[in-house]
Design a protein around this motif. Structure first.
Motif, PDB file in Angstrom:
ATOM      1  N   THR A  66      34.945  31.936  40.088  1.00 51.77           N
ATOM      2  CA  THR A  66      33.840  33.009  40.004  1.00 51.77           C
ATOM      3  C   THR A  66      32.999  33.343  38.805  1.00 51.77           C
ATOM      4  O   THR A  66      32.965  34.316  38.338  1.00 51.77           O
ATOM      5  N   THR A  67      32.992  32.298  37.871  1.00 48.55           N
ATOM      6  CA  THR A  67      32.358  32.258  36.586  1.00 48.55           C
ATOM      7  C   THR A  67      30.824  32.908  36.737  1.00 48.55           C
ATOM      8  O   THR A  67      30.313  33.601  35.797  1.00 48.55           O
ATOM      9  N   ASN A  68      30.467  32.581  37.991  1.00 50.54           N
ATOM     10  CA  ASN A  68      28.882  32.863  38.151  1.00 50.54           C
ATOM     11  C   ASN A  68      28.726  34.091  38.773  1.00 50.54           C
ATOM     12  O   ASN A  68      27.668  34.314  39.679  1.00 50.54           O
ATOM     13  N   PHE A  69      29.694  35.035  38.792  1.00 55.11           N
ATOM     14  CA  PHE A  69      29.613  36.081  39.561  1.00 55.11           C
ATOM     15  C   PHE A  69      28.501  37.022  39.055  1.00 55.11           C
ATOM     16  O   PHE A  69      28.337  37.344  37.853  1.00 55.11           O
ATOM     17  N   ASP A  70      27.625  37.555  40.142  1.00 56.42           N
ATOM     18  CA  ASP A  70      26.550  38.311  39.628  1.00 56.42           C
ATOM     19  C   ASP A  70      26.484  39.572  39.936  1.00 56.42           C
ATOM     20  O   ASP A  70      25.612  40.362  39.693  1.00 56.42           O
ATOM     21  N   GLY A  71      27.719  40.295  40.144  1.00 56.57           N
ATOM     22  CA  GLY A  71      27.945  41.726  40.230  1.00 56.57           C
ATOM     23  C   GLY A  71      27.682  42.475  41.389  1.00 56.57           C
ATOM     24  O   GLY A  71      27.534  43.591  41.667  1.00 56.57           O
ATOM     25  N   SER A  72      27.298  41.459  42.530  1.00 60.02           N
ATOM     26  CA  SER A  72      26.647  41.985  43.746  1.00 60.02           C
ATOM     27  C   SER A  72      27.746  42.074  44.773  1.00 60.02           C
ATOM     28  O   SER A  72      28.839  41.231  44.806  1.00 60.02           O
ATOM     29  N   ALA A  73      27.657  42.875  45.919  1.00 65.66           N
ATOM     30  CA  ALA A  73      28.593  43.004  46.881  1.00 65.66           C
ATOM     31  C   ALA A  73      28.714  41.908  47.796  1.00 65.66           C
ATOM     32  O   ALA A  73      29.597  41.417  48.343  1.00 65.66           O
ATOM     33  N   GLY A  74      27.316  41.280  47.833  1.00 66.47           N
ATOM     34  CA  GLY A  74      27.153  40.109  48.595  1.00 66.47           C
ATOM     35  C   GLY A  74      28.036  38.778  48.157  1.00 66.47           C
ATOM     36  O   GLY A  74      28.539  38.130  48.900  1.00 66.47           O
ATOM     37  N   TYR A  75      28.183  39.004  46.877  1.00 59.91           N
ATOM     38  CA  TYR A  75      28.957  37.867  46.286  1.00 59.91           C
ATOM     39  C   TYR A  75      30.370  37.804  46.475  1.00 59.91           C
ATOM     40  O   TYR A  75      31.196  36.893  46.777  1.00 59.91           O
ATOM     41  N   ASP A 358      31.327  28.969  57.895  1.00 58.43           N
ATOM     42  CA  ASP A 358      29.723  28.947  58.020  1.00 58.43           C
ATOM     43  C   ASP A 358      29.638  29.822  59.133  1.00 58.43           C
ATOM     44  O   ASP A 358      28.293  30.642  58.921  1.00 58.43           O
ATOM     45  N   ALA A 359      30.391  30.182  60.238  1.00 60.51           N
ATOM     46  CA  ALA A 359      30.095  31.343  60.944  1.00 60.51           C
ATOM     47  C   ALA A 359      30.169  32.547  60.453  1.00 60.51           C
ATOM     48  O   ALA A 359      29.217  33.370  60.823  1.00 60.51           O
ATOM     49  N   LEU A 360      30.905  32.993  59.709  1.00 60.12           N
ATOM     50  CA  LEU A 360      31.038  34.013  58.923  1.00 60.12           C
ATOM     51  C   LEU A 360      30.081  34.358  58.076  1.00 60.12           C
ATOM     52  O   LEU A 360      29.581  35.667  57.947  1.00 60.12           O
ATOM     53  N   LEU A 361      29.665  33.433  57.105  1.00 62.27           N
ATOM     54  CA  LEU A 361      28.685  33.444  56.224  1.00 62.27           C
ATOM     55  C   LEU A 361      27.184  33.802  57.051  1.00 62.27           C
ATOM     56  O   LEU A 361      26.536  34.439  56.349  1.00 62.27           O
ATOM     57  N   LYS A 362      27.177  33.419  58.204  1.00 61.50           N
ATOM     58  CA  LYS A 362      25.896  33.773  58.773  1.00 61.50           C
ATOM     59  C   LYS A 362      25.706  35.142  59.216  1.00 61.50           C
ATOM     60  O   LYS A 362      24.801  35.640  59.612  1.00 61.50           O
ATOM     61  N   LEU A 363      27.045  35.742  59.313  1.00 59.43           N
ATOM     62  CA  LEU A 363      27.066  37.438  59.499  1.00 59.43           C
ATOM     63  C   LEU A 363      26.482  38.131  58.416  1.00 59.43           C
ATOM     64  O   LEU A 363      26.118  39.274  58.690  1.00 59.43           O
ATOM     65  N   LEU A 364      26.393  37.612  57.189  1.00 62.60           N
ATOM     66  CA  LEU A 364      26.015  38.263  56.102  1.00 62.60           C
ATOM     67  C   LEU A 364      24.440  38.477  55.841  1.00 62.60           C
ATOM     68  O   LEU A 364      23.842  37.308  56.452  1.00 62.60           O
ATOM     69  N   PRO A 365      23.873  39.425  55.360  1.00 63.11           N
ATOM     70  CA  PRO A 365      22.598  39.371  55.201  1.00 63.11           C
ATOM     71  C   PRO A 365      22.051  38.435  54.259  1.00 63.11           C
ATOM     72  O   PRO A 365      22.874  38.025  53.198  1.00 63.11           O
TER      73      PRO A 365
END
Length: 383
Positions: A66-75, A358-365
């Protein structure tokens, strides 16, 4: 802060060894009721430290990935989905298979208590929170995954606080692992102590095992710091060697005799720290056989009891049941466990788990495309 993309093969090595040690620890039960059981205990019981090593490595990888954590809820959501997909689907399948291989098949579900235990197991909730830390689950190794999933949740939740994430995580660990037990019956680092919580899940939340994950996170943080470096290759090799030697001594001498941060945990944490720091200075080469062993480590950890059960059944069916209580059984069952784990890794970890992810990631905006700032770290790690 350095990225240190190179040389994490040593992590795969430790994963593979940890899983193999746990498999051998359980294989020693072949010697029950034989004169060789005390010797088998002396040789293989310290291998249970593989569990503590897994916990420390898990904390390290959570920080590293998680070094590249961008501070977003999506991450945070993507992190949680990837961790869930990595752990739960194969665990649920193997738990069901264990019913048919180890627990008598469909008759297991004819008893209400067994059905309740099964649903607690697949739901990663302690079936018996007073049997700390094993919780009487359908699949014995599942107890460690309940701790894994809890810490994933705590780690993910802390990321929602962005720049305060480390303060929040440390405060949460202090509250749950130190202060709450202190207020109940007094602070104790015994991982088997039952504090009698009304809410059973608190047996996980307040466990000293959480400190091993936290130690891994701290080691991951140190690994990323430029100043935390051994400048001399000569010194780095000695630090790595001494870290391994000390962990082996502590585990096999009797200085540490069981699970927990004050037992196997702390010498193993020192070993991981030594290897992490040394790897920033020297290249810790790992033979491809051990890289393969690391790649199948999760499957090996989950499936080795099934493999051992199938080998025992096969020997009995062939009229050679007497060999199920010999040293040769340990060799044979471990060889079969490695082969079974390799198949599991290919078809369940890389197959089923990736499909669920992959199926769960598709549910995200979908994330809007945006140029990468020049100061951003390279996005090349998998969360």
């Amino acid at each position: 802060m350095a990225t240190h993309e190179k040389n994490l093969d040593w992590v795969q090595l430790l994963r593979g060894i940890a899983a193999l040690l746990v498999a051998l620890t359980h294989a020693r039960y072949a010697m029950l009721n034989t004169p060789d059981m005390p010797l088998a205990d002396r040789i293989f019981v310290p291998g249970a430290m593989g569990v503590d090593l897994f916990f420390i490595i898990s904390g390290f990888i959570m920080h590293y990935s998680t070094t590249n954590f961008d501070g977003s809820a999506g991450y945070v959501a993507r992190f949680a989905i990837k961790r869930f997909a990595r752990v739960w689907p194969i665990y649920a399948v193997i738990t069901l298979l264990s019913v048919f291989v180890l627990s008598g098949g469909i008759d297991y579900f004819h008893h209400a208590a067994n059905r309740l235990t099964f649903w607690h197991s697949v739901g990663m909730i302690p079936a018996n929170p007073h049997y700390v830390p094993y919780f009487s689950l359908t699949l014995l190794p599942g107890w460690t995954l309940e701790f894994e999933m809890y810490f994933y949740l705590a780690f993910a939740a802390s990321m929602l606080f962005k720049r305060l994430r480390w303060f929040v995580l440390a405060s949460w660990v202090l509250l749950t692992v130190i202060l709450i037990p202190l207020g109940v019956r007094g602070f104790d680092m015994n991982i088997s102590r039952d504090l009698g919580y009304q809410v059973g899940y608190l047996a996980i939340v307040t466990s000293p095992f959480v400190l091993e994950f936290a130690a891994g996170v701290l080691i991951g943080w140190l690994y990323q710091q430029d100043w935390a470096r051994l400048r001399s290759a000569y010194v780095a090799w000695h630090v790595a060697a001494l870290g391994v030697a000390f962990a082996l001594w502590a585990s096999y001498s009797g200085a540490a005799v069981t699970h927990g941060p004050t037992q196997w945990g702390w010498p193993l944490a020192l070993m991981v720290l030594a290897l992490a720091l040394a790897s920033k200075t020297v290249h810790l080469r790992v033979h491809r056989v051990f890289l393969w062993l690391g790649s199948i480590s999760y499957s090996l950890y989950l499936t080795h009891l099934l493999s051992q059960g199938l080998v025992t059944r096969a020997l009995n069916a062939a009229g050679h049941g007497q060999f199920a209580q010999t040293w040769s059984y340990i060799f044979l069952s471990t060889a079969v466990a490695l082969a079974f784990a390799s198949l599991s890794q290919h078809y369940l970890e890389q197959g089923l788990s990736n499909k669920v992810r992959d199926a769960l990631l598709k549910l995200l905006p979908k994330r809007p495309a945006s140029p990468t700032p020049a100061t951003a770290l390279p996005i090349s790690r998998r969360a």
